[in-house]
Design an enzyme around this catalytic site. Structure first.
Site, PDB file in Angstrom:
ATOM      1  CB  SER A  77      -0.921   0.006   1.236  1.00  0.00           C
ATOM      2  OG  SER A  77      -1.856   1.064   1.160  1.00  0.00           O
ATOM      3  CG  ASP A  78       2.929   4.875  -1.662  1.00  0.00           C
ATOM      4  OD1 ASP A  78       3.918   4.753  -0.920  1.00  0.00           O
ATOM      5  OD2 ASP A  78       2.665   5.930  -2.282  1.00  0.00           O
ATOM      6  CD  GLN A  79      -2.602   8.289   2.974  1.00  0.00           C
ATOM      7  OE1 GLN A  79      -1.965   8.899   3.826  1.00  0.00           O
ATOM      8  NE2 GLN A  79      -3.735   7.666   3.249  1.00  0.00           N
TER       9      GLN A  79
END
Length: 207
Positions: A73-75
């Site tokens: 996951s990345d934001q």
């Protein structure tokens, strides 16, 4: 007939917040921190950056642990379509908060589930981008200063941890998934894990 063993589940992240979110699903998992370059590419859209990095994180761990299901996951936070990165320093964090006060910031939280049991997991990896609109309160500089001194969120894009004291800086959060802003969209993730054959409850719970 013997039961098919469950695949190993790995969270490709060093974030304690993502770990705490995944704990909610009551599934056994390991944590492996990926070693990748998280810089954005020139002319890359924010959602493209988030999706690429989520995939690269999952792939980096998945290739080292074949046969596993890996969650990446990345934001990326954006204001006026420009990326807002991790501030790194107190001065940068203050500048971010002063720029964002009274305004709406879009957070792109990308998710990838890499199924290492597949012949070509790089082609079958599931991905999604969940957007969250966050409106910051129009607060005086002194309150931002006090917050930064207390929490020091210098490794957090947008300089405010909503899962902690940073919630006091926010006026409104709008999203289809309340866990996305914290860093791991559980609604999308549970759908992806079900697609991989992961079950959340035993077939015979009383057995």
């Amino acid at each position: 007939m013997p039961a098919t063993p469950s695949p190993r589940l790995i969270l490709a992240s060093g974030s304690i917040y993502r770990r705490e979110l995944l704990d909610r699903l009551c599934l056994p998992f390991d944590v492996v921190v990926p070693d990748i370059d998280e810089a954005s590419h020139p002319s890359e859209l924010p959602q493209e950056t988030a999706l690429r990095l989520a995939l690269e994180k999952a792939a980096a761990v998945g290739k080292k642990h074949p046969g596993s299901i890996v969650i990446g996951s990345d934001q990326v936070a954006t204001l006026d379509n420009r990326q807002i990165g991790k501030p790194g320093t107190h001065d940068n964090a203050m500048q971010q908060l002063m720029t964002m006060r009274g305004r709406c910031v879009i957070f792109h939280t990308a998710l990838c589930v890499w199924d290492g049991r597949q012949p070509q997991p790089e082609k079958t990896a599931q991905t999604a981008n969940v957007q969250t609109a966050v409106t910051f309160r129009d607060l005086p500089e002194a309150e931002f200063e006090a917050y930064l001194q207390k929490e020091q969120p210098y490794d957090c894009a947008g300089s405010a941890r909503n899962e902690a004291l940073g919630i006091i800086l926010l006026e409104k959060i709008e999203s289809t998934d309340p866990t996305a802003l914290t860093g791991l969209p559980l609604i999308a993730l549970t759908s992806m894990l079900r697609h991989c054959g992961i079950t959340f409850f035993p077939e015979n719970p009383s057995a």
